[in-house]
Design an enzyme around this catalytic site. Sequence first.
Site, PDB file in Angstrom:
ATOM      1  N   ASP B 415       0.870  -1.159   0.000  1.00 53.07           N
ATOM      2  CA  ASP B 415       0.000   0.000   0.000  1.00 53.07           C
ATOM      3  C   ASP B 415       0.919   1.225   0.000  1.00 53.07           C
ATOM      4  OD1 ASP B 415      -2.289   1.549   0.413  1.00 53.07           O
ATOM      5  OD2 ASP B 415      -1.831   1.646   2.555  1.00 53.07           O
ATOM      6  N   GLU B 513      -7.503  15.133   7.119  1.00 56.51           N
ATOM      7  CA  GLU B 513      -8.424  16.145   7.609  1.00 56.51           C
ATOM      8  C   GLU B 513      -7.783  16.976   8.699  1.00 56.51           C
ATOM      9  OE1 GLU B 513     -12.079  14.276   8.734  1.00 56.51           O
ATOM     10  OE2 GLU B 513     -12.871  14.686   6.725  1.00 56.51           O
ATOM     11  N   THR B 689      -2.386   1.410  -4.772  1.00 55.37           N
ATOM     12  CA  THR B 689      -2.863   2.527  -3.973  1.00 55.37           C
ATOM     13  C   THR B 689      -4.165   3.062  -4.516  1.00 55.37           C
ATOM     14  OG1 THR B 689      -2.332   4.731  -3.193  1.00 55.37           O
ATOM     15  CG2 THR B 689      -1.428   4.103  -5.312  1.00 55.37           C
ATOM     16  N   ASP B 691      -4.624   6.180  -4.368  1.00 54.01           N
ATOM     17  CA  ASP B 691      -4.266   7.541  -4.694  1.00 54.01           C
ATOM     18  C   ASP B 691      -4.227   7.747  -6.196  1.00 54.01           C
ATOM     19  OD1 ASP B 691      -3.641  10.051  -3.915  1.00 54.01           O
ATOM     20  OD2 ASP B 691      -2.130   9.374  -2.472  1.00 54.01           O
ATOM     21  N   ARG B 801      -5.459   4.250  -8.130  1.00 56.84           N
ATOM     22  CA  ARG B 801      -6.915   4.328  -8.183  1.00 56.84           C
ATOM     23  C   ARG B 801      -7.561   2.968  -7.941  1.00 56.84           C
ATOM     24  NH1 ARG B 801      -7.525   9.102  -7.185  1.00 56.84           N
ATOM     25  NH2 ARG B 801      -7.284  10.724  -8.733  1.00 56.84           N
ATOM     26  N   ASN B 831      -8.499  -0.690   4.109  1.00 60.82           N
ATOM     27  CA  ASN B 831      -8.630  -0.975   2.691  1.00 60.82           C
ATOM     28  C   ASN B 831      -7.600  -1.989   2.201  1.00 60.82           C
ATOM     29  OD1 ASN B 831      -6.539   0.729   3.116  1.00 60.82           O
ATOM     30  ND2 ASN B 831      -6.872   1.940   1.264  1.00 60.82           N
TER      31      ASN B 831
END
Lengths: 368, 1143
Positions: B415, B513, B689, B691, B801, B831
Amino acid sequence: MMASSYSAKDEDGHITVSGPGGGTLRNKKPENTAFKQQRLPAWQPILTAGTVLPAFFIIGLIFIPIGIGLYVTSNNIKEFEIDYTGDDTSSPCYNCAKNFSWNNTKSCTCTIPFQLDQPYESNVFMYYGLSNFYQNHRRYVKSRDDSQLNGNIDSLKKPSKECEPYASIDNKPIAPCGAIANSMFNDTLKLFYNDPNGTSVPIPLTSTGIAWWTDKHVKFRNPVGTNSNLTAVFQGTVKPVNWHRPVYELDTDPENNGFINEDFIVWMRTAALPTFRKLYRIIQKKNNMAPTLPRGNYTLVVDYNYPVRSFEGRKRMILSTISWMGGKNPFLGIAYITVGSVCFFLGVVLLVIHHKYGNRNNSANISN
Amino acid sequence: MGMDFSTLRTLISRYCVGEENWVDSRTIYIGHKEPPPGTEAFIQQRFPDNRIVSSKYTFWNFIPKNMFEQFRRVANFYFLIIFLVQLIIDTPTSPVTSGLPLFFVITVTAIKQGYEDWLRHKADNAVNQCSVHVVHHGKVVRKQSRKLRVGDVVLVKEDETFPCDLILLSSSRDDGTCFVTTASLDGESSHKTYYAVQETKAYNTEKEVDTIHATIECEQPQPDLYKFVGRINIYMTNEPVARPLGSENLLLRGATLKNTEYIYAVVIYTGMETKMALNYQSKSQKRSAVEKSMNAYLVVYLCILISKALINTALKYVWQSDPNKDEPFYNQKTEVERQRHVLIRAFTDFLAFMVLFNYIIPVSMYVTVEMQKFLGSYFIMWDDEMFDEELGERAVVNTSDLNEELGQVEYVFTDKTGTLTENNMEFIECCVDGHVYVPHAICNGQVMPGAAGMDMIDSSPGPAAREHEELFFRALCLCHTVQVKEEDTVDGIKHGIHQGKSTSFYISSSPDEVALVEGMKRLGFTYLRLKDGQMEILNREDEVEKFELLEVLTFDSVRRRMSVIVKASTGEVYLFCKGADSSIFPRVISGKVDQVRARVEQNAVEGLRTLCVAYRSLSPEQYEEVFQLLNRAKLALQDRDKQLAEAYDLIEKDLILLGATAVEDRLQEKAADTIESLHKAGIKVWVLTGDKMETAAATCYASKLFHRNTQILELTTKRTEEQSLHDVLFELSRTVLRQHGGMTRDTFSELSGDCTDYGLIIDGATLSAVMRPGQEGSNSGNYKEKFLEICRNCSAVLCCRMAPLQKAQIVKLIKASEEHPITLAIGDGANDVSMILEAHVGIGIMGKEGRQAVRNSDYAIPKFKHLKKMLLVHGHYYYIRISELVQYFFYKNVCFIFPQFLYQFFCGFSQQPLYDTAYLTLYNISFTSLPILLYSLIEQHINMDILKKDPCLYRDIAKNSLLRWPTFIYWTVLGVYDAIVMFFGAYFLFDNTTFTSNGQLMTTNTQMMFGNWTFGTLVFTVLVFTVTFKLALDTHYWTWINHFVIWGSLIFFVVFSLLWGGIIWPFLNYQRMYYVFMQMLSSGPAWLSIILLITASLLPDVVKKVIWRTLWPTTTERIQQGRDNKRYERALAYMSSDSLLME
């Protein structure tokens, strides 16, 4: 501990209470000990041509002399073997062998003349040898009752089941029971020296000291009854079917009678292979300087009681002297010489390989 | 009539909240109060009590159940059968020989399992009997936990653990929230907020709670911790009200109440139906490659065993065809035996041979292998270098079955976020309509590169832009789920913000966040708190702005965005949305998309994590519509998630783009070094990933996964839009194959320095296109193959993605490819769980995203860099150790049993055992067991540091190289050779000569005869010494323990033999070993032959080793030798300096 790990792979999904996964909330810093960090001081040998070479030469240099020594010793041992099975018409025992019947009460005797080319010095050992006789057959090996032979009264009266079908006759226990005892070798061998002047001199044969000391004194024991008379002790038992005499009449010497008869003990030690010899008698060295068995003609007189023709067996009588390494044994000497030479040869081969290729690798390594 | 009316109303209200045919549900009467008449009559279900039963056995069923379970294992069953055969028929060896070890193993296992179960009983009792507070007729009474029933209302105080699954009714806080930590469930120590239903939150005393009149309908329990749907019907007003219940209302058993004085809650799932109990299910078992080889060998040996038995049985009957051989006068059969049918006799003989030779598959091998794995795994946990000071964590071994698999890894799937990178986010910049803002503060003492050249805040022109800017900052301050903790007692992840006056922390499940909110603070907008549904912001002018939080459209990895709907104090309603660029841009209708996109892409290339922010202004009507939509979805009991997703999809549209943010996620310490080492070790590293491509690619460059000269192949939607997937695939494969045509893969990887290597980038959408089962099955299979072919020729692959399931799909795809490579998946977040479970070895990183990955992994390590030692050192060692263990075990049992087989040819195939029962039993248990176990625990053929420094060594053991068939055959042949040497050596000594003892050492000077037991003992002595010396020759790491165990077990053998033969054992019915060993030792030739036979047995192996090492050395051997040479040279140098001194 063993099984705890064995079951570490539990097939069900229950959460194990302890185990490697059970981390605690204590300080988790592992201890920095040499064992736990797998850094125990260690000797780290590697088998390379360099280290092995000397070992090979040393082994070669040690083994070859030992082998030669063994071989020479073995060759110095004198051994004489005579086959008296009597399956050949020319054999003196042919008639005895042919007319054998279990019902014969009178034993058949045959006489075999032979000649010793060399004088036998020191103690001479006399063996009988049997071939094609499966003393190591499983049914045979286990057909004995060690407890009975150890003098246990209960076992005397009620032999172990292992002895079947040689455990009892007409509900009377057999002593000694079992197939081994039942088939005890019962030929009688006598030796006569034919003096050059024509007289036949019997050679004295010692029948004791042929069994293991521990067997005779510990493992085999006569049952101890209320009286010391062996006949009374064995009262209520019957002799093995094939025997001519009951066990308490094997010898007249009370120290060599009953279960502690040495011929019996020797027979009871089952041989490893179907061709075997067993020690029969010892011809003690005489006190004077004369050889134990001088060169000359001898006669072997056999009371032919033991049938071997039915299973194509053979019977032999062997006379042998002895050395520090036991009986005649060329194999060990040859084997030592062979292994020693192979080591030496391999040493040379390795030396060549080492010199030709060894350096190449090292230099390659250094260049790395 | 009124009744009918109310029924109708109920039906309507139920229809409104989205009730359909809902079979699997339960109804709970809160406080056991019947619902008012007229509501639909529910059949009261029977629920279990709150007793937790984690124990497996009861006192009564322990023995049968445990026995049954143990004998379900094939190995145990096999040994049981052998034992039973020995009991039933007359076999050569006593049942003790196999019964004793089996009994031992079974008993110890049973004791261990019994003890564990007793502990579980104890723990269960402790849990079941602890007292809980229950509201009963308006009073709080104490009750034993196990007596709780569904429908009871309980009172839980701060720091107490919930006794069962509860629905929160009210709490001491006015807003009806409570904080909970689920550390004991999933390890996440962050506080989570749970909510009470609006209608009940006011009832927060025992009296008031008792007046609540409501029923709860919810699904039957299911194990998913994060899913729950239900509905509460409240009958206290005239009209029954139905409210949705979700996982935010559900307090799980095992979680702990924090920062809340007390709560009232109603019991809904009890005992074994709680989610925690349902999660006690096991993961599927993973089997290592070594275990598979071992099983294959076992099959071979089973075949050998059966054929040996068959051959001997057949030969026996051939031999016995002569009645004089079958039953000579000296060896008659019993009457019973004679009458037995020949077929039965033959079968019995077959079984007897099986029993005689059964030791070739030893029960002790299983025991030793299990023990090796179990004990060996402690070295991983004890490893000091895999301890992380910062986290205070060390490596965790969840299963010890896969230790050796760590040495076999060919593919590593990692990951990115939190695994390769720190997952410690830092706000770098934001961009509003193309104007870039950088916070003034320099964080963590690091100077922002290029910060000076950026546009600063004051340079932003125009009133429209001004408005966007204001909105943008507010959006970032509002659109999140961050909590503010004011005290200092937070034991979660701390983010200290020294605010001048008070210390407060931002806590969130997503570090992005927190970074964003902190970044906003540095830019002047401070998020203060969420109070009474009002979010408070301190703006630049130190004024507090209040926004009413209306809805939160939570983040999920499919949508990849989240939104909030807030009402400003001016009354305007806004929807703020932030998310990945790919999920925002398609929904944007206006805004400076191009500028923002350019900036986002530039940032992504630099390896920054980017998020886009957009908003939508809602008119009251629109809001009403949205509200209805959401409410309907929320109240649905079936497919709520799906409905919610659809609702979100409808709401998050027509957005106006505000800008983008960039957050940096720094690489983990030594991540690049680790990846480089793995590459050198011949391991292919794939990054999977979620990302976006640019960010992920940047990380790949940074972590040296891609080098500057790596030629990147792209298999992305961008390309497949231009060309068909088919063409792209074929073109790529052509490119790749042209380069490597003719070259084998190995040479390629050796030379990776000078020829271009390829890196592949694929994205999720393209991947699913490749994987999609096409219309023509053959064609799609073709795609997969082409894809695999390309991948195989690439040194690194980046999959971006990716949805979590796709990660698992990729792993599965590689696993199933024709070479069946060993895969390893490493990740830290929820995940990654799917791929961790899918891969051969799953490794969890103890990261910031909770403990899910760790819980589901096989091994867990604190940091990515520890993977290097895990694979290169521990994996390598374990593989070397266990492969030697397996091979050696088979070898030593061939040596052991083959002489018995040969002996049958000389004893009339009568199944006569060569060795005594004690030797047969103890050979594997004690004479030869400990040295190999110890070897398999502490052997180190090369030093640890060299293994780490030289990752190439890992290739030496790749592809299960030490357990391949040639090696196995070599060991077996060696075993057979040794057996032949031992047996025939003894045979020739016994056969044609008088192998005797002249008894010089004994008191009597006689010459005594040796029998069959001496023969066996001689072979056995040679055997024990040979196999032990063989292991000694293989040992490269002699610690004092090795010396102790190896020489110790030989001494033990001698002492045992002396003892065993030294006494007339009263309990034995045979005394065949009496003085056999001592008599043998008193014979000179026996000594000589023992030495000779041991030498001859060991000779070929030594020669083979030395010649191979000299002529065809492996890398490992070269390095070993190099080390030796260095030492030698050093010694030489030392000596020469000595001699100089002497001169």
